[in-house]
Design a protein around this motif. Structure first.
Motif, PDB file in Angstrom:
ATOM      1  N   MET A  84       0.842  -1.208   0.000  1.00  0.00           N
ATOM      2  CA  MET A  84       0.000   0.000   0.000  1.00  0.00           C
ATOM      3  C   MET A  84       0.876   1.256   0.000  1.00  0.00           C
ATOM      4  O   MET A  84       0.603   2.221  -0.702  1.00  0.00           O
ATOM      5  N   ALA A  85       1.934   1.225   0.814  1.00  0.00           N
ATOM      6  CA  ALA A  85       2.835   2.388   0.870  1.00  0.00           C
ATOM      7  C   ALA A  85       3.487   2.631  -0.486  1.00  0.00           C
ATOM      8  O   ALA A  85       3.586   3.769  -0.960  1.00  0.00           O
ATOM      9  N   LYS A  86       3.906   1.543  -1.132  1.00  0.00           N
ATOM     10  CA  LYS A  86       4.562   1.684  -2.446  1.00  0.00           C
ATOM     11  C   LYS A  86       3.624   2.288  -3.467  1.00  0.00           C
ATOM     12  O   LYS A  86       4.045   3.089  -4.309  1.00  0.00           O
ATOM     13  N   THR A  87       2.333   1.939  -3.388  1.00  0.00           N
ATOM     14  CA  THR A  87       1.384   2.474  -4.387  1.00  0.00           C
ATOM     15  C   THR A  87       1.218   3.984  -4.260  1.00  0.00           C
ATOM     16  O   THR A  87       0.862   4.645  -5.226  1.00  0.00           O
ATOM     17  N   SER A  88       1.440   4.515  -3.074  1.00  0.00           N
ATOM     18  CA  SER A  88       1.213   5.960  -2.918  1.00  0.00           C
ATOM     19  C   SER A  88       2.517   6.763  -2.960  1.00  0.00           C
ATOM     20  O   SER A  88       2.497   7.985  -2.807  1.00  0.00           O
ATOM     21  N   LEU A  89       3.659   6.065  -3.184  1.00  0.00           N
ATOM     22  CA  LEU A  89       4.956   6.766  -3.189  1.00  0.00           C
ATOM     23  C   LEU A  89       4.980   7.963  -4.136  1.00  0.00           C
ATOM     24  O   LEU A  89       5.369   9.071  -3.766  1.00  0.00           O
ATOM     25  N   GLY A  90       4.542   7.740  -5.349  1.00  0.00           N
ATOM     26  CA  GLY A  90       4.626   8.805  -6.351  1.00  0.00           C
ATOM     27  C   GLY A  90       3.566   9.870  -6.194  1.00  0.00           C
ATOM     28  O   GLY A  90       3.645  10.940  -6.813  1.00  0.00           O
ATOM     29  N   ALA A  91       2.559   9.569  -5.384  1.00  0.00           N
ATOM     30  CA  ALA A  91       1.426  10.490  -5.300  1.00  0.00           C
ATOM     31  C   ALA A  91       1.609  11.572  -4.242  1.00  0.00           C
ATOM     32  O   ALA A  91       0.925  12.579  -4.233  1.00  0.00           O
ATOM     33  N   ARG A  92       2.564  11.367  -3.347  1.00  0.00           N
ATOM     34  CA  ARG A  92       2.730  12.341  -2.246  1.00  0.00           C
ATOM     35  C   ARG A  92       3.620  13.499  -2.671  1.00  0.00           C
ATOM     36  O   ARG A  92       4.646  13.310  -3.322  1.00  0.00           O
ATOM     37  N   ARG A  93       3.223  14.681  -2.278  1.00  0.00           N
ATOM     38  CA  ARG A  93       4.061  15.868  -2.526  1.00  0.00           C
ATOM     39  C   ARG A  93       4.994  16.108  -1.346  1.00  0.00           C
ATOM     40  O   ARG A  93       6.127  16.488  -1.501  1.00  0.00           O
ATOM     41  N   ARG A  94       4.452  15.910  -0.140  1.00  0.00           N
ATOM     42  CA  ARG A  94       5.272  16.085   1.066  1.00  0.00           C
ATOM     43  C   ARG A  94       5.516  14.709   1.671  1.00  0.00           C
ATOM     44  O   ARG A  94       4.617  13.874   1.705  1.00  0.00           O
ATOM     45  N   LYS A  95       6.729  14.527   2.145  1.00  0.00           N
ATOM     46  CA  LYS A  95       7.026  13.244   2.798  1.00  0.00           C
ATOM     47  C   LYS A  95       6.575  13.298   4.250  1.00  0.00           C
ATOM     48  O   LYS A  95       6.845  14.285   4.943  1.00  0.00           O
ATOM     49  N   ALA A  96       5.910  12.241   4.673  1.00  0.00           N
ATOM     50  CA  ALA A  96       5.491  12.180   6.073  1.00  0.00           C
ATOM     51  C   ALA A  96       6.694  11.847   6.949  1.00  0.00           C
ATOM     52  O   ALA A  96       7.568  11.083   6.551  1.00  0.00           O
ATOM     53  N   GLY A  97       6.730  12.440   8.129  1.00  0.00           N
ATOM     54  CA  GLY A  97       7.792  12.136   9.086  1.00  0.00           C
ATOM     55  C   GLY A  97       7.191  11.925  10.457  1.00  0.00           C
ATOM     56  O   GLY A  97       5.979  12.067  10.644  1.00  0.00           O
ATOM     57  N   LEU A  98       8.022  11.598  11.407  1.00  0.00           N
ATOM     58  CA  LEU A  98       7.546  11.358  12.769  1.00  0.00           C
ATOM     59  C   LEU A  98       8.390  12.158  13.756  1.00  0.00           C
ATOM     60  O   LEU A  98       9.621  12.069  13.734  1.00  0.00           O
TER      61      LEU A  98
END
Lengths: 461, 438
Positions: A84-98
């Motif tokens: 699921m994470a791989k499918t949305s890799l290209g779709a995110r503009r900002r990278k999520a962090g913690l």
């Protein structure tokens, strides 16, 4: 399922490329008794369990859940979450962090005097039948009654690839009384609920009886009530209605995910957003409140968030992700409905701090206005506009309550209403259990004192 | 023997007189958008068994997930033990006899079954892009695209047995517009279908356009006039009305429609059908929550109340026939609520208004017991002398549900599918009170 296996799974997720992974194993055991119109309607028990896996891969989240709690299925859920994470890799503009947090290994349970799981179902049923009978006994005008009892034991195990391991076990009990009174073609509904992170001792006390009586008496009392003329008015709000306004109309706007999407509190830290008499807090406790959340679903220890202090916006509620994005501290507000949902920013127990007026003085010193009591739900937007249905309203004339009204709703802008507050009572009360919806259901609580403000009042025939 | 049959028969062996079991399994892919970003992509496997057992009119239900034969049998044992402990439901008269189930078309679309997570994410991206293209002032607060495949099997020891496979594809968007420090109201748009015919871009465009309209709101005046209910508001009204013609609420005395069968209860323009067999309907199924066949029935026919909706339990209480509306053995729920379209174009509906409000979203209460409708109009336009004048903010709408349906003066000629399982045209009603700040 063994906790070591969960640790192994998050390690496996990281070995497959995840920079972070967590797993939540949850077990829920619930029971319910429903009595309607003098007849035992239904008794139910349920056992549910499931696993939710969350992974962070190159700044993209993947989530997978399963209700089949077997090792091979959990392993499949881990692989699915990565997919699921791989499918949305290209779709995110900002990278999520913690944001960084102290890593905890802790196990705790709510304090319960009488575990409802061990109470005989026949005894539970007898008590609910008695409460329903009490509702019907108040008046021949009471026509439709529904008494509902529910308890749930909720055990959550959180394990993260950072080494976190948090086990929280909560027991919640709730009783709700619903009444419709009818006379000469007029119908009047009323509702009361009590509950908390408590055991069956709640049902052995006075609270359920008071709730049942109160609902029945209000339904009957309002049968002959008229609806008020609408318009902007001075109003004294009771603790319960204030709880709803503080939560729905204001609190949501201080949830950092909504702040990031651009709501009415975005960019207003340090600015005046309410009267100087107003201080609003979101609290992981007190311990018996319905929204008790000592640790959230990211394994973060809950801390008290002072949202507004003497009218000034001081802080937002955060998850680890929103805290990282806004450069803030996580507050322990990341909550998930259950294993099938990823955690998002949610309130816990949200209230207004008390002031120094006696509630009766607030009414006595109001020349013209309304006394608005209780709430039957409502809605609010992230621009702070809200609408709530009020259970009961009274006309105030020269400091006295003169006429009851029903079918009343209030609306307005939270910031305008909170800025108009000119009296805050010393009567602090928390304990209005509710289920908040924000795409996911979450048990929450709230409260505060009586206050006086200006608000739009609407009615209906 | 299927697991539901086995577990129900096992309950009889334990000593129950009757049992009804339901097993549902589902696989769901979901892409969620938050703050203009694909926040997460998820997959879920759902598996749930519930069994209701009856012993001496004592009814108890047990539910469990993570189902295998052993957990299923233990679930039946728990239900039976609970039934022995509680009090009887004196109104219970037994499970329904089995009847032939109708074949309902259009509930399964193989294209949805074949969708993978990648395709669901692609559609979420299209939704996001479509909203961005409308205006840079618009943000998607949250949105989502979801594809689900489900299977439900029920078995009753009275002999009913049903198996249904369904697919659902849905999308929704909540948008907000910002300009010069002003934040508009939320706007919602959503659609759901059994087929892969939901236009995600249109949902995004609709939510974004409505959000933009909610900037530069003017205060509304206070007046009595015409209310035009757009489809989502109309759907909320008709869902509340469905509670009033629910057999349980009629029997319990909480519905003002009690005792009004074959009486005029609304404008003659209004015909409402409850149709559990609607091809492709979101609430269609060949059987209901007690395993009885679903039906198509006209509830309100040109203003006259023709029937209530019932399961077997409430039908027996009222001396009527069940209508395939069992939510479960004791509760009643509407299936697809179909409001017959009228003959007016939207322009004609607006054109005939002297003074009124066109409301796309309603934030407030609609209470079937006393008919109170009270709340705030959202994404609303003020209409005067047949023209849409300007968007209004902070306007309260007050009327009574039963007056509202009596005062219907027009229905749109286009019928809209909503994600609530209500199929409705735009509705026009008179004599509604609006309280504004102007």
């Amino acid at each position: 399922m063994d906790v070591d296996f969960l640790h192994k799974m998050v390690e496996e997720a990281c070995s497959m490329g995840a920079s972070y992974a967590d797993i939540r194993l949850q077990e829920l055991e619930a029971s319910g008794i429903s009595v309607k119109n003098g007849s035992m309607e239904e008794a139910s028990v349920s056992r549910r369990r499931g696993v939710g896996v969350r992974v962070l891969l190159e700044g993209a989240w993947g989530f997978s859940s399963t209700e089949v709690v077997r090792e091979e299925e959990v392993r499949r859920a881990v692989a699915n979450a990565l997919k699921m994470a791989k499918t949305s890799l290209g779709a995110r503009r900002r990278k999520a962090g913690l944001a960084e947090v102290p890593i905890r290994r802790v196990s705790l349970s709510s304090k319960v005097a009488e575990n409802p799981v061990h109470v005989d179902p026949g005894e539970k049923a007898g008590l609910v039948l008695e409460l329903e009978k009490l509702m019907r006994s108040r008046s021949p005008a009471v026509k439709d009654t529904h008494a509902f009892y529910g308890d749930v034991l909720d055990r959550r195990v959180f394990v993260s690839s950072e080494g976190g391991e948090v086990v929280v076990e909560k027991t919640r009990v709730r009783f709700a009384a619903y009444v419709v009174a009818s006379e000469n073609g007029a119908l009047s509904p009323a509702y009361e609920a009590v509950g908390g992170v408590k055991g069956f001792e709640l049902m052995r006390g006075e609270e359920p009886y008071k709730a049942a009586e109160s609902a029945a008496e209000r339904a009957v009392r309002l049968l002959k009530a008229r609806t008020p003329k609408g318009g902007l008015a001075v109003a004294v709000l009771d603790n319960k209605l204030l709880a709803l306004i503080v939560h729905e109309a204001f609190g949501h706007c201080a949830e950092a995910d909504l702040v990031l999407s651009g709501d009415v509190l975005t960019g207003k830290l340090g600015q005046r957003v309410a009267s100087e008499l107003v201080t609003i807090v979101d609290d992981p406790g007190p311990e018996h409140a319905y929204g008790w959340t000592p640790y959230d679903d990211e394994g973060v220890e809950g801390r008290k968030v002072v949202i507004v202090e003497e009218g000034i916006l001081k802080g937002y509620m955060h998850s680890r992700e929103t805290a990282a994005e806004m450069g803030a501290e996580p507050t322990g507000n990341a909550r998930a409905q259950d294993y099938s949902f990823a955690p998002i920013v949610r309130m816990r127990n949200t209230y207004m701090e008390p002031g120094d007026w006696k509630p009766e003085e607030i009414i006595a010193e109001t020349r013209e206005g309304y006394y608005l009591k209780g709430a039957l739900g409502g809605q609010a937007d992230t621009n702070g506009e809200f609408m709530f249905a009020v259970q009961e309203a009274w006309r105030i004339e020269r400091g006295e309550l003169t006429e009851a009204y029903r079918g009343v709703a209030v609306s307005g802008s939270a910031l305008e209403v909170l800025s108009s507050v000119d009296a805050v009572g010393r009567d602090f009360k928390i304990g209005f259990p509710g289920t908040c919806g924000k795409g996911q259901a979450a048990p929450v609580d709230g409260g505060g004192p009586h206050i006086r403000c200006r608000i739009m009042v609407g009615g209906a025939r | 023997m299927s697991l539901v049959e086995e577990v129900a028969r096992y309950a009889l062996k334990l000593g129950a007189e009757e049992a009804f079991a339901a097993l549902s399994r589902a696989r769901v892919y979901r892409a969620e958008i938050e703050s203009d970003e694909i926040a997460r992509v998820s997959s879920a496997v759902v598996e749930r068994l519930s069994i209701a057992v009856i012993k001496d009119r004592r009814i108890a239900t047990a539910t469990v997930n993570d189902v295998d034969r052993d957990t299923a049998m233990r679930c039946a044992e728990r239900a039976y033990r609970l039934a022995l402990a509680v009090k009887p439901n004196e109104n219970w008269r037994g499970l329904p006899e089995p009847k032939p189930l109708p074949a309902v078309e259009g509930l399964f679309d193989r294209r949805i079954e074949l969708l993978g997570a990648e395709e669901v994410v692609d559609m979420a991206k299209h939704l996001l892009d479509a909203a961005r293209e409308v205006s840079g002032k618009v943000s998607l607060v949250s949105a989502g695209v979801e594809a689900a495949v489900a299977e439900t099997e029920v078995f009753s020891t009275a002999g009913a047995h049903g198996l249904q496979r369904t697919t659902t594809f849905g999308a929704n968007a909540i948008a907000v517009a910002k300009e010069a420090g002003v934040v508009g109201s939320f706007s919602f748009a959503s659609d759901a279908s059994r087929s892969l015919d939901v236009d995600v871009e249109q949902i995004a465009q609709e939510a974004a356009s409505k959000a933009l309209e909610s900037l530069r709101l003017k205060p509304a005046p206070t007046f009595k006039g015409t209310l035009l209910l757009d489809r989502d508001f109309a759907a909320e009204v008709f869902l509340s009305l469905a509670q009033a013609y629910s057999g349980y609420n009629v029997w319990s005395g909480s519905s003002p429609l009690a005792g009004k069968l074959n009486e005029q209860v609304s404008s003659e323009l209004l015909t409402v059908v409850d149709d559990g067999t609607l091809p492709g309907g979101l609430r269609s199924s060949s059987f209901d929550g007690e395993g009885s066949p679903t039906l198509r029935k006209t509830v309100i026919e040109r203003g006259t109340l023709r029937t209530y909706i019932n399961n077997t339990f409430t039908a027996r209480l009222l001396g009527m026939q069940p209508t395939g509306n069992a939510d479960d053995l004791l509760s009643v729920a509407p299936s697809n609520t179909v409001v017959q379209a009228g003959d007016m174009s939207l322009e004609e509906m607006v054109g005939g208004v002297e003074r009124g409000l066109f409301v796309s979203r309603f934030s407030g209460m609609i209470r079937f017991q006393d008919g109170v409708i009270s709340g705030t109009a959202k994404q609303a336009f003020y209409v005067e002398r047949g023209e849409r004048k300007y968007p209004v903010g902070e306007c309260m709408v007050s009327c009574n549900l039963y007056d509202l349906i009596r005062n219907i003066s027009g229905l749109g000629r286009e019928q809209w599918r909503t994600s609530y399982g209500v199929y409705t045209p735009v509705v026009r009603a008179e004599n509604v009170t609006f309280v504004g700040k102007a």
